[in-house]
Design an enzyme around this catalytic site. Structure first.
Site, mmCIF file in Angstrom:
data_model
loop_
_atom_site.group_PDB
_atom_site.id
_atom_site.type_symbol
_atom_site.label_atom_id
_atom_site.label_comp_id
_atom_site.label_asym_id
_atom_site.label_seq_id
_atom_site.Cartn_x
_atom_site.Cartn_y
_atom_site.Cartn_z
ATOM 1 N N ALA A 69 41.977 -22.363 27.602
ATOM 2 C CA ALA A 69 43.352 -21.873 27.452
ATOM 3 C C ALA A 69 44.290 -22.933 26.877
ATOM 4 O O ALA A 69 45.260 -22.590 26.199
ATOM 5 C CB ALA A 69 43.877 -21.371 28.789
ATOM 6 N N GLN A 182 45.606 -16.838 34.345
ATOM 7 C CA GLN A 182 45.398 -16.501 35.756
ATOM 8 C C GLN A 182 45.357 -14.984 35.966
ATOM 9 O O GLN A 182 45.063 -14.539 37.076
ATOM 10 C CB GLN A 182 46.519 -17.114 36.619
ATOM 11 N N HIS A 204 36.710 -20.176 32.836
ATOM 12 C CA HIS A 204 36.428 -20.826 34.127
ATOM 13 C C HIS A 204 37.336 -20.373 35.264
ATOM 14 O O HIS A 204 37.138 -20.762 36.411
ATOM 15 C CB HIS A 204 36.412 -22.354 33.993
ATOM 16 N N THR A 243 31.405 -24.932 15.049
ATOM 17 C CA THR A 243 30.287 -24.085 15.458
ATOM 18 C C THR A 243 30.639 -23.353 16.742
ATOM 19 O O THR A 243 31.107 -23.969 17.705
ATOM 20 C CB THR A 243 29.019 -24.946 15.692
ATOM 21 N N CYS A 332 46.220 -28.516 37.980
ATOM 22 C CA CYS A 332 46.249 -28.809 36.546
ATOM 23 C C CYS A 332 47.184 -29.969 36.247
ATOM 24 O O CYS A 332 47.078 -30.588 35.203
ATOM 25 C CB CYS A 332 46.701 -27.576 35.778
#
Ligand SMILES: Cc1ncc(COP(=O)(O)O)c(C=O)c1O
Length: 389
Positions: A69, A182, A204, A243, A332
């Site tokens: 994100a 979230q 995640h 890639t 975070c």
């Protein structure tokens, strides 16, 4: 360890791991190669991207896969503002956004963009932490290029009324980006119904792998032009070179599908466990205060609890109960020791913000975890009080 920190990250579901492993082992082709090993990787990855688009109700060719994100937010906001055809010079966001949005806004301010931060409703009100729509409307003008509002907050779980916000933006010709990190996987997210122009998410936080995220660019109502932020091999229509990661993308699609299929049960179960946690702690620790909006499916994420202790700092509580994973602010922004900017934006004073703790209940928690956690938390708190901490 009892894990109650599901806003920081979630355990990758074993069913997701099983879906990913073949694409790391026997099917290891570069999805951009033209031999059969590459083609099979490419086809499986394309199928996963289609599945992701379907789950978000977004056009298939609007999904850009990223590393998470943070990258998606950077690509959305910088990409739109720095597009050569972008003439507007004003951007709007909300004071409780994640640093992956706020820091991009600060950078663009340094490059000459006018930035407005809209406040949220104060703590103690029903909709505490939710943006004030009147003030948001006032902030948007005819020079506003982009408004960025997170769908659900990572600290207090406050859910924004995205469809109303989209209306306010489009009335003035501005586009709307939402950091839905979230929200995706936890509550229904429909790009078209909410009429969002750009949407960021990451695997995640929804029981998928770390290092895979997405940006949806445009919906069937509106096209959005972005200036690429990573250039190189021209993959993903040149919007994001590099890639692609078949295992990660297949993992994200599988994780999103599971969240979608299990959403109603999950919502109800996790809300019940979160309520149990709050009611027990509140009955056994005197003077607790709830941070953020009142509980309710429209207002607050079901697994989220954020509270302020009367006398002990959240950080000390965490150290006293190392068997439980929770957070004293936003994981975070754990590198900073400053009180959470989200809590202070709710007009919670700095001392109370330092006395706060965040819990995120998730898929792998059971009632036994919650009961054991409550015992340890109450005991740890009593010990700290006795020490006069
Ligand atoms: C609301 C929000 N936005 C962005 C991020 C960053 O996501 P990522 O770790 O995928 O870069 C997080 C959490 O880390 C978050 O909670």
């Amino acid at each position: 360890m009892i894990y109650l920190d599901n806003h920081a990250t979630t355990r990758c579901d074993p069913r997701v791991v099983d879906a990913m492993v073949p694409w790391l082992s026997e099917h290891y082709g570069n999805p951009h190669s033209s031999h059969s090993l590459g083609v099979e990787s490419h086809q499986a990855m394309e199928k996963a991207v289609c599945q992701i688009a379907g789950l978000l109700n977004a056009p298939v060719d609007s999904v850009v896969m990223t590393s998470g994100a943070t990258e998606s937010n950077n690509l959305a906001i910088r990409g739109m503002c720095l597009h050569p055809r972008q003439k507007r010079r004003h951007i709007v966001t909300v004071s409780t956004e994640h640093p992956a949005v706020l820091d991009v806004f600060a950078d663009l301010q340094g490059s000459g963009f006018r930035v407005t931060h809209v406040p949220v409703q104060p703590n103690g009100s029903t909709n505490a932490g939710i943006v004030d729509l009147g003030q948001l409307e006032e902030a948007i003008d005819d020079d506003t290029a982009l408004v960025s509002v997170m769908w659900a907050n990572n600290e207090i779980g406050a859910i924004a009324p995205m469809r109303d916000i989209a209306g306010l933006c489009h009335d003035r010709g501005a586009l709307l980006h939402s950091d839905a990190t979230q929200a995706v996987g936890r509550i229904p997210v429909d790009m078209l119904d909410a009429d969002i122009d750009l949407l960021s998410a990451t695997a995640h936080k929804l029981y998928g792998p770390k290092g895979t995220g997405l940006l949806v660019v445009g919906n069937s109502n509106r096209r959005v032009r972005l200036n690429p932020q990573i250039v190189g091999g021209g993959q993903q229509r040149g919007i994001r070179s590099g890639t692609m990661n078949p295992a990660g993308i297949i993992g994200m699609a599988t994780a999103m599908q599971l969240c979608n299929d299990e959403m109603n049960d999950h919502h109800e179960r996790v809300a019940r466990l979160r309520d149990h946690l709050w009611v027990t702690l509140n009955s056994r620790i005197e003077g607790l205060r709830l941070n953020g909006p009142e509980f309710g499916p429209e207002r607050r994420l079901p697994g989220n609890l954020n509270l302020a202790l009367p006398a002990i700092e959240g950080q000390a509580w965490m150290s006293a109960v190392p068997e439980i994973a929770f957070s004293s602010g936003s994981a975070c922004s754990a590198a900073h020791t400053a009180p959470s900017h989200v809590l202070t934006a709710l007009e919670i004073d700095e001392s109370a913000a330092r006395r706060s703790a965040r819990f995120g209940v998730g898929r792998f928690n059971h009632v036994d975890d919650i009961e054991a956690a409550c015992e340890m938390l109450v005991e740890g708190h009593a010990k700290l009080l006795a020490l006069g901490n």
